[in-house]
Design a protein around this motif. Structure first.
Motif, mmCIF file in Angstrom:
data_model
loop_
_atom_site.group_PDB
_atom_site.id
_atom_site.type_symbol
_atom_site.label_atom_id
_atom_site.label_comp_id
_atom_site.label_asym_id
_atom_site.label_seq_id
_atom_site.Cartn_x
_atom_site.Cartn_y
_atom_site.Cartn_z
ATOM 1 N N LEU A 86 43.453 49.592 43.338
ATOM 2 C CA LEU A 86 43.810 48.497 42.440
ATOM 3 C C LEU A 86 45.037 47.732 42.919
ATOM 4 C CD1 LEU A 86 43.310 50.003 38.856
ATOM 5 C CD2 LEU A 86 42.238 47.926 39.746
ATOM 6 N N ARG A 87 46.020 48.450 43.458
ATOM 7 C CA ARG A 87 47.278 47.817 43.849
ATOM 8 C C ARG A 87 47.089 46.819 44.985
ATOM 9 N NH1 ARG A 87 52.963 50.988 43.559
ATOM 10 N NH2 ARG A 87 54.347 49.217 44.009
ATOM 11 N N HIS A 88 46.048 47.012 45.762
ATOM 12 C CA HIS A 88 45.742 46.091 46.865
ATOM 13 C C HIS A 88 45.481 44.680 46.337
ATOM 14 C CE1 HIS A 88 43.971 45.150 50.901
ATOM 15 N NE2 HIS A 88 43.272 44.286 50.193
ATOM 16 N N TYR A 89 44.755 44.593 45.225
ATOM 17 C CA TYR A 89 44.359 43.302 44.654
ATOM 18 C C TYR A 89 45.238 42.858 43.478
ATOM 19 C CZ TYR A 89 40.094 44.349 47.275
ATOM 20 O OH TYR A 89 39.204 44.663 48.265
ATOM 21 N N PHE A 90 45.857 43.816 42.804
ATOM 22 C CA PHE A 90 46.645 43.489 41.605
ATOM 23 C C PHE A 90 48.046 44.090 41.682
ATOM 24 C CE2 PHE A 90 42.120 44.154 40.569
ATOM 25 C CZ PHE A 90 41.767 42.874 40.158
ATOM 26 N N PRO A 91 48.820 43.767 42.718
ATOM 27 C CA PRO A 91 50.158 44.372 42.885
ATOM 28 C C PRO A 91 51.123 44.012 41.758
ATOM 29 C CG PRO A 91 49.904 42.497 44.348
ATOM 30 C CD PRO A 91 48.545 42.769 43.767
ATOM 31 N N TYR A 92 50.879 42.857 41.137
ATOM 32 C CA TYR A 92 51.774 42.404 40.063
ATOM 33 C C TYR A 92 51.721 43.317 38.850
ATOM 34 C CZ TYR A 92 47.252 40.157 39.171
ATOM 35 O OH TYR A 92 45.906 39.910 39.012
ATOM 36 N N LEU A 93 50.668 44.117 38.720
ATOM 37 C CA LEU A 93 50.596 45.072 37.612
ATOM 38 C C LEU A 93 51.640 46.172 37.781
ATOM 39 C CD1 LEU A 93 46.712 45.477 37.211
ATOM 40 C CD2 LEU A 93 48.269 44.024 35.895
ATOM 41 N N ALA A 121 46.322 36.424 49.683
ATOM 42 C CA ALA A 121 44.864 36.464 49.881
ATOM 43 C C ALA A 121 44.227 37.564 49.043
ATOM 44 C CB ALA A 121 44.540 36.665 51.363
ATOM 45 N N SER A 122 44.868 38.729 48.998
ATOM 46 C CA SER A 122 44.339 39.855 48.220
ATOM 47 C C SER A 122 44.402 39.571 46.727
ATOM 48 C CB SER A 122 45.131 41.130 48.540
ATOM 49 O OG SER A 122 44.994 41.477 49.893
ATOM 50 N N ILE A 123 45.505 38.955 46.288
ATOM 51 C CA ILE A 123 45.646 38.618 44.870
ATOM 52 C C ILE A 123 44.581 37.606 44.447
ATOM 53 C CG2 ILE A 123 47.129 37.426 43.199
ATOM 54 C CD1 ILE A 123 49.528 38.722 44.581
ATOM 55 N N VAL A 124 44.342 36.609 45.310
ATOM 56 C CA VAL A 124 43.319 35.604 45.018
ATOM 57 C C VAL A 124 41.937 36.258 44.944
ATOM 58 C CG1 VAL A 124 42.121 33.582 45.929
ATOM 59 C CG2 VAL A 124 44.606 33.653 45.941
ATOM 60 N N THR A 125 41.691 37.228 45.828
ATOM 61 C CA THR A 125 40.417 37.957 45.782
ATOM 62 C C THR A 125 40.276 38.698 44.458
ATOM 63 O OG1 THR A 125 40.386 38.237 48.191
ATOM 64 C CG2 THR A 125 39.023 39.740 46.894
ATOM 65 N N GLY A 126 41.361 39.305 43.996
ATOM 66 C CA GLY A 126 41.345 39.990 42.710
ATOM 67 C C GLY A 126 41.029 39.040 41.569
ATOM 68 N N LEU A 127 41.607 37.834 41.629
ATOM 69 C CA LEU A 127 41.305 36.822 40.606
ATOM 70 C C LEU A 127 39.837 36.413 40.680
ATOM 71 C CD1 LEU A 127 44.492 34.555 40.912
ATOM 72 C CD2 LEU A 127 43.975 36.246 39.130
ATOM 73 N N GLY A 128 39.301 36.402 41.903
ATOM 74 C CA GLY A 128 37.881 36.092 42.083
ATOM 75 C C GLY A 128 36.992 37.138 41.425
ATOM 76 N N PHE A 129 37.418 38.400 41.493
ATOM 77 C CA PHE A 129 36.670 39.464 40.806
ATOM 78 C C PHE A 129 36.602 39.157 39.311
ATOM 79 C CE2 PHE A 129 38.073 42.868 44.101
ATOM 80 C CZ PHE A 129 37.160 42.375 45.011
ATOM 81 N N GLU A 168 33.122 27.914 40.804
ATOM 82 C CA GLU A 168 32.973 26.800 41.730
ATOM 83 C C GLU A 168 34.304 26.456 42.402
ATOM 84 O OE1 GLU A 168 31.345 23.877 39.132
ATOM 85 O OE2 GLU A 168 29.261 24.429 39.557
ATOM 86 N N VAL A 169 35.374 26.397 41.581
ATOM 87 C CA VAL A 169 36.707 26.106 42.122
ATOM 88 C C VAL A 169 37.135 27.224 43.070
ATOM 89 C CG1 VAL A 169 39.154 25.842 41.538
ATOM 90 C CG2 VAL A 169 37.408 24.732 40.132
ATOM 91 N N TYR A 170 36.938 28.461 42.631
ATOM 92 C CA TYR A 170 37.315 29.614 43.452
ATOM 93 C C TYR A 170 36.520 29.640 44.753
ATOM 94 C CZ TYR A 170 37.783 34.419 45.032
ATOM 95 O OH TYR A 170 38.017 35.531 45.806
ATOM 96 N N PHE A 171 35.237 29.343 44.644
ATOM 97 C CA PHE A 171 34.354 29.381 45.812
ATOM 98 C C PHE A 171 34.836 28.415 46.889
ATOM 99 C CE2 PHE A 171 30.422 28.649 48.177
ATOM 100 C CZ PHE A 171 29.929 29.938 48.282
ATOM 101 N N VAL A 172 35.199 27.207 46.482
ATOM 102 C CA VAL A 172 35.683 26.205 47.439
ATOM 103 C C VAL A 172 37.019 26.634 48.034
ATOM 104 C CG1 VAL A 172 36.487 23.829 47.702
ATOM 105 C CG2 VAL A 172 34.452 24.304 46.341
#
Length: 201
Positions: A86-93, A121-129, A168-172
């Motif tokens: 989890l920390r890889h994608y959501f370190p702010y937690l 990049a990892s945080i953005v991927t987490g938001l994509g999830f 759509e926004v995330y995908f672009v």
């Protein structure tokens, strides 16, 4: 085809084979869903699918693929988080924004920061999830309400369409950043090619 193979190898630096295949399946599924949604059409009064070949094909394809994409998304996210944590994608937690701040500083200097655990990049991927879960979750709710003739069907449809806008926004954005990283990697690989292996006898 050769370029696609190189892109696949590039992704292999950051993702296991299982994550890459699941990632590819979800991306293809999302693209197909975004495209076929344009052909969907319903009767505003009864809520029934319009009796035209395009509307019926697009709608039932969207429903079928959506019901497949929902569990596939859950498996993809579970495998990705299980692999990296989890920390890889959501370190702010954990209140950890060290790498994210370093990446942001590099970006402000117009330097492309390498994907790192806990980085931008990892945080953005987490938001994509999160965006994926909202899209497939709202789509599933809409389908259930539609099948049961609920008065809230139209509202659920609007909510789903709004949340899909996030995808759509995330995908672009995510796709563009991935291509920038790939082109940077490709340029480095061409400048410093790996030594050729000699055939051993």
């Amino acid at each position: 085809m050769r370029l696609l193979r190189k892109f696949w190898n590039f992704l292999g630096q950051y993702q296991t084979a299982a994550v890459r295949w699941l990632h590819a399946a979800v991306v293809i599924g999302v693209i197909v869903q975004l495209l076929n949604s344009n052909g969907m059409a319903f009767n505003r009064t009864t809520g029934a699918v319009l009796a035209t070949p395009i509307a019926e094909f697009s709608t039932w394809l969207h429903i079928g693929l959506g019901l497949t994409l929902a569990p596939l998304t859950l498996v993809f996210i579970a495998v990705a988080i299980g692999t990296h944590g989890l920390r890889h994608y959501f370190p702010y937690l954990w209140g950890d924004l060290t790498q994210a701040k370093a990446d942001l500083a590099a970006s402000l200097q117009l330097r492309l920061a390498e994907p790192q655990p806990g980085g931008l990049a990892s945080i953005v991927t987490g938001l994509g999830f999160g965006a994926l879960l909202l899209a497939v979750g709202s789509g599933s709710v809409w389908f259930v309400l539609w099948r049961n003739g609920s008065a809230f069907t139209h509202s659920a449809k609007e909510v789903h369409e709004t949340l899909v806008g996030l995808i759509e926004v995330y995908f672009v954005g995510h796709g563009s950043m991935a291509m920038l990283h790939f082109l940077s990697w490709l340029k480095t690989a061409r400048a410093h090619p790996a030594p050729e292996r000699r055939n051993e006898r």
